[in-house]
Design a protein around this motif. Structure first.
Motif, PDB file in Angstrom:
ATOM      1  N   ASP A  26       0.848  -1.188   0.000  1.00  0.00           N
ATOM      2  CA  ASP A  26       0.000   0.000   0.000  1.00  0.00           C
ATOM      3  C   ASP A  26       0.885   1.240   0.000  1.00  0.00           C
ATOM      4  O   ASP A  26       1.979   1.236   0.573  1.00  0.00           O
ATOM      5  N   PRO A  27       0.421   2.327  -0.636  1.00  0.00           N
ATOM      6  CA  PRO A  27       1.270   3.525  -0.677  1.00  0.00           C
ATOM      7  C   PRO A  27       1.451   4.149   0.698  1.00  0.00           C
ATOM      8  O   PRO A  27       0.491   4.295   1.459  1.00  0.00           O
ATOM      9  N   GLY A  28       2.695   4.510   0.998  1.00  0.00           N
ATOM     10  CA  GLY A  28       3.007   5.219   2.227  1.00  0.00           C
ATOM     11  C   GLY A  28       2.960   6.718   1.994  1.00  0.00           C
ATOM     12  O   GLY A  28       2.546   7.187   0.919  1.00  0.00           O
ATOM     13  N   ALA A  32       2.306   6.662  -4.375  1.00  0.00           N
ATOM     14  CA  ALA A  32       1.084   6.336  -5.116  1.00  0.00           C
ATOM     15  C   ALA A  32       1.219   4.952  -5.743  1.00  0.00           C
ATOM     16  O   ALA A  32       2.311   4.546  -6.149  1.00  0.00           O
ATOM     17  N   VAL A  33       0.116   4.238  -5.799  1.00  0.00           N
ATOM     18  CA  VAL A  33       0.039   2.998  -6.569  1.00  0.00           C
ATOM     19  C   VAL A  33      -0.688   3.319  -7.869  1.00  0.00           C
ATOM     20  O   VAL A  33      -1.768   3.923  -7.858  1.00  0.00           O
ATOM     21  N   ALA A  71      -4.367   4.463  -5.814  1.00  0.00           N
ATOM     22  CA  ALA A  71      -4.398   4.854  -4.407  1.00  0.00           C
ATOM     23  C   ALA A  71      -3.208   5.759  -4.125  1.00  0.00           C
ATOM     24  O   ALA A  71      -2.171   5.667  -4.787  1.00  0.00           O
ATOM     25  N   VAL A  72      -3.368   6.646  -3.144  1.00  0.00           N
ATOM     26  CA  VAL A  72      -2.278   7.538  -2.739  1.00  0.00           C
ATOM     27  C   VAL A  72      -2.088   7.469  -1.234  1.00  0.00           C
ATOM     28  O   VAL A  72      -3.013   7.120  -0.491  1.00  0.00           O
ATOM     29  N   VAL A 140       5.155   4.123  -6.848  1.00  0.00           N
ATOM     30  CA  VAL A 140       6.092   5.195  -7.182  1.00  0.00           C
ATOM     31  C   VAL A 140       5.896   6.348  -6.200  1.00  0.00           C
ATOM     32  O   VAL A 140       4.920   6.390  -5.440  1.00  0.00           O
ATOM     33  N   ALA A 141       6.848   7.288  -6.217  1.00  0.00           N
ATOM     34  CA  ALA A 141       6.632   8.546  -5.513  1.00  0.00           C
ATOM     35  C   ALA A 141       5.548   9.324  -6.255  1.00  0.00           C
ATOM     36  O   ALA A 141       5.488   9.312  -7.489  1.00  0.00           O
ATOM     37  N   ALA A 142       4.699  10.002  -5.506  1.00  0.00           N
ATOM     38  CA  ALA A 142       3.601  10.737  -6.142  1.00  0.00           C
ATOM     39  C   ALA A 142       4.120  11.761  -7.128  1.00  0.00           C
ATOM     40  O   ALA A 142       3.479  12.033  -8.156  1.00  0.00           O
TER      41      ALA A 142
END
Length: 361
Positions: A26-28, A32-33, A71-72, A140-142
């Motif tokens: 899950d994105p931290g 973002a996924v 998701a973010v 990835v990073a948002a």
């Protein structure tokens, strides 16, 4: 909950790629996924597979991608679930000395997701260029997500994520090609042809394409080249000078990354002209030039990182030009393939048979 999806890895140097199960967390915070729709097969991915980048195997390959944010994580404001995005490998920090000087395209602290995607046994993967997009969903990073027009064809605009942006930007951003300029491009693969297309769009009136493959030169004409030179048969420096009134080109883009082609670019430019190196050399390559020639010709010798682009500025603009029919991104897509076809796509790339194979998920 972490998700298990299918993706393509290079497990060891020069081993055939494999389609395997990969765990995507899950994105931290700041992550973002993204559900990947398409991903181009870029030569950089082949470099990773061959161990030419580093030895941090296994690699999760793929980076030239477009998809939809699923998701973010906490604190993400750049994008939201449902946004159609192109992924980039230079998420700017906004805080380093380059960003503070108003030149974020030179950001010295670009960043990626902090969490790692893994194999099902917990083995951490190294994502190509911090992205890893030969996969159904990636983390990835948002800041690596750039929102663009969702009506655009993902297979075409995803190529802005690397090769097309690198070539276009080498001519327009780094080289500063303008109305009435003369331009030469040495190396007419995807990056070189993008430089040609960018030079035409910027208003260059003479565009000389140089390669050793006649089929690539034919393609270069379709992208806007006014002259073509097969450097296996003709001296490219003399041919470029002949096409530019005996002077040499205002801007020469070297899209090969070899000493001999860089030297050709150096001598093929006009006095006070600009050489732009966008072809990626291997670490062992060296070039030697007489200092008096460097001094006496003036001008500029530049390297181009990712086309000196700012994704938040350049991606939406180029997608708009594509949607208006002014920048033909579709012409870069040679074939559409599946995840299981990537090894064959690498072989076609090495034989020079494709501009881009694009994985469609």
């Amino acid at each position: 909950m972490p998700q298990t999806v299918k993706g393509v890895i290079a497990r060891s140097k020069d081993a055939d790629v494999e389609v395997v199960d990969i765990v995507v967390p899950d994105p931290g915070p700041g992550e973002a996924v993204v559900k990947v729709h398409t991903c181009g097969v870029c030569h950089t991915d082949l470099h990773y597979k061959q161990g030419g980048i580093n030895d941090e195997f296994p690699f999760l390959l793929g980076h030239e991608a477009a998809g939809v944010v699923e998701a973010v994580g906490e604190g993400v404001t750049e994008v939201a679930p449902g946004d159609f995005v192109i992924l980039n490998w230079r998420a700017v920090c906004g805080q380093c000395r380059a960003c503070q000087k108003g030149k974020p395209w030179y950001c010295f602290a670009t960043h990626n997701a902090k969490q790692k995607m893994t194999l099902t046994d917990g083995t951490e993967l190294s994502p190509a260029l911090g992205i890893g997009a030969f996969i159904e969903k990636t983390l990835v990073a948002a800041g690596q997500c750039t929102k663009v027009d969702p009506e655009a064809d993902a297979a075409a605009v995803g190529l802005l994520g690397c090769g097309v942006m690198a070539g276009f930007g080498a001519a327009v951003n780094t080289g500063g090609v303008g109305m009435g300029d003369s331009v030469a491009v040495i190396g007419c693969g995807g990056v070189g042809n993008a430089a040609i297309a960018g030079a035409q769009l910027a208003g260059a009136t003479t565009i000389v394409a140089v390669d050793i493959d006649d089929e690539k030169l034919d393609a270069a004409r379709r992208f806007g080249a006014t002259h073509t030179v097969n450097s296996g048969k003709t001296d490219p420096v003399e041919a470029i000078k002949e096409a530019t009134g005996g002077f040499g080109a205002d801007v020469v883009v070297e899209a090969v990354g070899r000493p001999e082609t860089y030297e050709q670019a150096f001598y093929a430019r006009d006095l006070a002209g600009t050489v732009v190196l966008v072809g990626v050399p291997t670490p062992d390559k060296q070039v030697t030039l007489p200092m008096i020639e460097i001094f006496g010709r003036g001008g500029a010798l530049k390297s181009s990182w990712y086309g000196d682009c700012l994704p938040s500025r350049d991606f939406p603009m180029l997608v708009d030009l594509y949607r208006q029919g002014r920048f033909d991104l579709d012409a870069f897509v040679t074939e559409k393939i599946g995840l299981g076809d990537i090894e064959k796509a690498f072989e076609k790339m090495e034989r020079g048979e494709v501009l881009r194979s694009v994985v469609v998920l």
